[in-house]
Scaffold this active site. Sequence first.
Site, PDB file in Angstrom:
ATOM      1  N   ASN A  77      -1.603   2.397 -27.562  1.00 11.04           N
ATOM      2  CA  ASN A  77      -2.318   1.304 -28.231  1.00 11.04           C
ATOM      3  C   ASN A  77      -1.322   0.171 -28.501  1.00 11.04           C
ATOM      4  OD1 ASN A  77      -3.715  -0.399 -29.900  1.00 11.04           O
ATOM      5  ND2 ASN A  77      -4.267   1.160 -31.427  1.00 11.04           N
ATOM      6  N   ARG A  90      -5.960   1.890 -25.177  1.00 15.25           N
ATOM      7  CA  ARG A  90      -6.938   1.085 -25.905  1.00 15.25           C
ATOM      8  C   ARG A  90      -6.865  -0.328 -25.331  1.00 15.25           C
ATOM      9  NH1 ARG A  90      -6.394  -1.790 -31.616  1.00 15.25           N
ATOM     10  NH2 ARG A  90      -8.497  -2.594 -31.702  1.00 15.25           N
ATOM     11  N   HIS A 128     -14.255  -2.611 -32.438  1.00 11.56           N
ATOM     12  CA  HIS A 128     -14.222  -1.309 -33.117  1.00 11.56           C
ATOM     13  C   HIS A 128     -15.229  -0.339 -32.497  1.00 11.56           C
ATOM     14  CE1 HIS A 128     -12.715  -3.333 -37.067  1.00 11.56           C
ATOM     15  NE2 HIS A 128     -11.686  -2.828 -36.406  1.00 11.56           N
ATOM     16  N   ARG A 174      -8.198 -11.825 -42.519  1.00 11.47           N
ATOM     17  CA  ARG A 174      -9.122 -12.654 -41.725  1.00 11.47           C
ATOM     18  C   ARG A 174     -10.311 -13.052 -42.582  1.00 11.47           C
ATOM     19  NH1 ARG A 174      -9.914  -8.698 -36.749  1.00 11.47           N
ATOM     20  NH2 ARG A 174      -8.137  -7.534 -37.509  1.00 11.47           N
ATOM     21  N   GLU A 178      -9.891   7.180 -33.771  1.00 13.76           N
ATOM     22  CA  GLU A 178     -10.059   6.476 -32.496  1.00 13.76           C
ATOM     23  C   GLU A 178      -9.139   7.047 -31.418  1.00 13.76           C
ATOM     24  OE1 GLU A 178      -9.610   3.227 -35.193  1.00 13.76           O
ATOM     25  OE2 GLU A 178     -10.813   1.971 -33.877  1.00 13.76           O
TER      26      GLU A 178
END
Length: 406
Positions: free
Chosen positions: A19, A96, A185, A246, A390
């Site tokens: 990742n 990923r 996601h 964010r 994940e």
Amino acid sequence: MTGPEPASGDRQGTLLVVNCGSSTLKLALFDLRLHKIASVLAEKLEQFQATAHIQGDPAPVPLPSHASHRQALEAVIQALFERGWLTQAPVAIGHRVVHGGERFRQAVRIDDRTREAIADCASLAPLHNPVNLAGIDSTRSLFPGVPQIAVFDTAFHQTLPPRAFLYALPQRFYRQWGVRRYGFHGTSHAFMLTETARLLGQLPEQTSLISAHLGNGCSIAAIDHGHSVDTSMGLTPLEGLVMGSRSGDVDPGLFDFLKTKGIGQDELHRILNEQSGLLGLSGQSNDMRTLCELADQGHEASATAIDVFCFRLARYIGAMMASLRRLDALVFTGGIGENSARIRRQTLASLGLLGFAVDPERNSAHGRQSHGHIESGASRFPVLVIATDEERVIAGESLRLATPHT
Ligand code: ADP
């Protein structure tokens, strides 16, 4: 060997999950039964103080100063061999990949054609896809012949109907440039679907849920009979919920206004991505645990940041219900969703009118270590806390696609 003993034993082979983030590299090693064997975090890549550690091993992996993703990957793989975590090439390597555009509706084996298609999606995710590709290219040259699999954050949301993915902009932007809502996601939301179905004893294709992934990045998805039909992130992972740093949704009129104040494009990008959200509102931290502590000590701006976070989330939960024909469960996951009983309680307190009610004891009892129900007897809908994983999903997809006939 300075660290813990690598778990070798009867291992038949390993799966490597890669990742690559904008300045980080996370690696995870799984056995073929999908048990995690090791994980590695490299941080501050391309910077003077680039570092890498194998979890539980006090000896850092030596990296050159300003190490690139490729250099970090090579150094870490070498250390995994030298320290006995890897004894042979992995059976498969899963990557990923943040943006798969409309091209990728599911995970794929990477060949030259799919690699080019991932590169074509880079204009939609200029901060992410190029580093994902750097990881892919590095492991392809380190392990030629080992199946490499791309698992996309966007793929699970490719079932969104046009009413949910179109912006109310001139349609030519969508047709010419692919301007639409993609959602992210997806790996976590897909995992929530399978775990929710398992917990409720139903088939995934018969399961409808609202999945709230609340980590540093936050997004929510409406999943109807096993298909994602709505989600809060859009063309980029900036839209929607309040996040660590964010902003989530803002009025696009803000951009014109800030221009009159001398704030240009680059600064605006930094403000919206790095200086807003919980950090901007609190003026203290992007970390929810810190804000909860500060709020308890009477820090008002931190309490306000938590209020805005929970209220935005509650509004989105309400909005997601418009996309569903039925609701089997509302599910919380991610670092905040799994660990913070307070955030779950405060969010659900705004949703009594929709029939959600939380049981304080069950809410406190469930967290990262224990999946479970937190609704009270008066709730119209089950509310679940489920820990996301994940990396394990990516490992599972990699195994499936590397050995399609087993
Ligand atoms: P990432 O999105 O980077 O994978 P995580 O899913 O680990 O991040 O989530 C990180 C967030 O979870 C941080 O804001 C952290 O403060 C928050 N978090 C972790 N534990 C708690 C807790 N006990 N209470 C509140 N927030 C928590």
